[in-house]
Design a protein around this motif. Sequence first.
Motif, PDB file in Angstrom:
ATOM      1  N   TYR A   2      36.351  78.457  68.445  1.00  0.00           N
ATOM      2  CA  TYR A   2      37.748  78.166  68.766  1.00  0.00           C
ATOM      3  C   TYR A   2      38.423  79.424  69.319  1.00  0.00           C
ATOM      4  O   TYR A   2      38.427  80.469  68.678  1.00  0.00           O
ATOM      5  N   ASP A   3      39.018  79.288  70.490  1.00  0.00           N
ATOM      6  CA  ASP A   3      39.626  80.427  71.162  1.00  0.00           C
ATOM      7  C   ASP A   3      41.099  80.624  70.825  1.00  0.00           C
ATOM      8  O   ASP A   3      41.624  81.730  70.967  1.00  0.00           O
ATOM      9  N   TYR A   4      41.763  79.573  70.437  1.00  0.00           N
ATOM     10  CA  TYR A   4      43.202  79.635  70.206  1.00  0.00           C
ATOM     11  C   TYR A   4      43.518  79.161  68.800  1.00  0.00           C
ATOM     12  O   TYR A   4      42.980  78.147  68.340  1.00  0.00           O
ATOM     13  N   TRP A   5      44.403  79.910  68.134  1.00  0.00           N
ATOM     14  CA  TRP A   5      44.779  79.611  66.749  1.00  0.00           C
ATOM     15  C   TRP A   5      46.293  79.636  66.590  1.00  0.00           C
ATOM     16  O   TRP A   5      46.980  80.447  67.213  1.00  0.00           O
ATOM     17  N   GLY A   6      46.778  78.754  65.723  1.00  0.00           N
ATOM     18  CA  GLY A   6      48.181  78.812  65.348  1.00  0.00           C
ATOM     19  C   GLY A   6      48.410  79.843  64.262  1.00  0.00           C
ATOM     20  O   GLY A   6      47.466  80.466  63.775  1.00  0.00           O
ATOM     21  N   GLN A   7      49.644  79.971  63.871  1.00  0.00           N
ATOM     22  CA  GLN A   7      50.009  80.991  62.881  1.00  0.00           C
ATOM     23  C   GLN A   7      49.772  80.510  61.447  1.00  0.00           C
ATOM     24  O   GLN A   7      49.789  81.313  60.514  1.00  0.00           O
ATOM     25  N   GLY A   8      49.548  79.237  61.273  1.00  0.00           N
ATOM     26  CA  GLY A   8      49.286  78.696  59.944  1.00  0.00           C
ATOM     27  C   GLY A   8      50.542  78.170  59.277  1.00  0.00           C
ATOM     28  O   GLY A   8      51.653  78.633  59.535  1.00  0.00           O
ATOM     29  N   THR A   9      50.359  77.193  58.414  1.00  0.00           N
ATOM     30  CA  THR A   9      51.468  76.643  57.633  1.00  0.00           C
ATOM     31  C   THR A   9      50.989  76.475  56.192  1.00  0.00           C
ATOM     32  O   THR A   9      49.884  76.004  55.948  1.00  0.00           O
ATOM     33  N   GLN A  10      51.822  76.893  55.243  1.00  0.00           N
ATOM     34  CA  GLN A  10      51.437  76.884  53.843  1.00  0.00           C
ATOM     35  C   GLN A  10      51.602  75.491  53.245  1.00  0.00           C
ATOM     36  O   GLN A  10      52.645  74.850  53.399  1.00  0.00           O
ATOM     37  N   VAL A  11      50.561  75.067  52.550  1.00  0.00           N
ATOM     38  CA  VAL A  11      50.605  73.826  51.771  1.00  0.00           C
ATOM     39  C   VAL A  11      50.335  74.193  50.320  1.00  0.00           C
ATOM     40  O   VAL A  11      49.312  74.813  50.015  1.00  0.00           O
ATOM     41  N   THR A  12      51.254  73.827  49.446  1.00  0.00           N
ATOM     42  CA  THR A  12      51.098  74.095  48.025  1.00  0.00           C
ATOM     43  C   THR A  12      51.208  72.789  47.259  1.00  0.00           C
ATOM     44  O   THR A  12      52.182  72.054  47.405  1.00  0.00           O
ATOM     45  N   VAL A  13      50.180  72.517  46.456  1.00  0.00           N
ATOM     46  CA  VAL A  13      50.137  71.286  45.672  1.00  0.00           C
ATOM     47  C   VAL A  13      50.234  71.660  44.199  1.00  0.00           C
ATOM     48  O   VAL A  13      49.366  72.373  43.678  1.00  0.00           O
ATOM     49  N   SER A  14      51.269  71.175  43.555  1.00  0.00           N
ATOM     50  CA  SER A  14      51.468  71.498  42.147  1.00  0.00           C
ATOM     51  C   SER A  14      50.847  70.415  41.267  1.00  0.00           C
ATOM     52  O   SER A  14      50.803  69.245  41.634  1.00  0.00           O
ATOM     53  N   SER A  15      50.393  70.837  40.104  1.00  0.00           N
ATOM     54  CA  SER A  15      49.745  69.887  39.192  1.00  0.00           C
ATOM     55  C   SER A  15      50.744  69.243  38.252  1.00  0.00           C
ATOM     56  O   SER A  15      51.901  69.623  38.177  1.00  0.00           O
TER      57      SER A  15
END
Length: 128
Positions: A115-128
């Motif tokens: 993969y040549d191109y990447w986004g900056q990322g987005t945080q996913v947090t799942v609480s129990s």
Amino acid sequence: QVQLVESGGGLVQAGGSLRLSCTGSGRIFSSYTMGWFRQAPGKEREFVGGIRWSGGSMHYADFLKDRFTISRDGAKNTVYLQMNSLKPEDTAVYYCAARPTPCYTRSCYSSLHGYDYWGQGTQVTVSS
């Protein structure tokens, strides 16, 4: 040149759902493959799923067990990751990526280095 921007991350309780979006600023050619990856703290980045822009063929990581679904909207240059039945172990930064070649094998979809191109990322947090 393609620039990718993810959105849709956040905090959700276990069992809940989120939909992530990834929008490309440049034109996504029909030969492209789009991938979703994730990286949890202290772990390596891992493949979640991918979609071939032309034809819409998809591949997913085995551990997902049909909980996640990838789709695309060509008119919006956007790829989506619908995540259902979320678990605390799904907590990670989720990245969208693009490669300018079509994938036809699992190894192609899942290889980070292709993969040549990447986004900056987005945080996913799942609480129990």
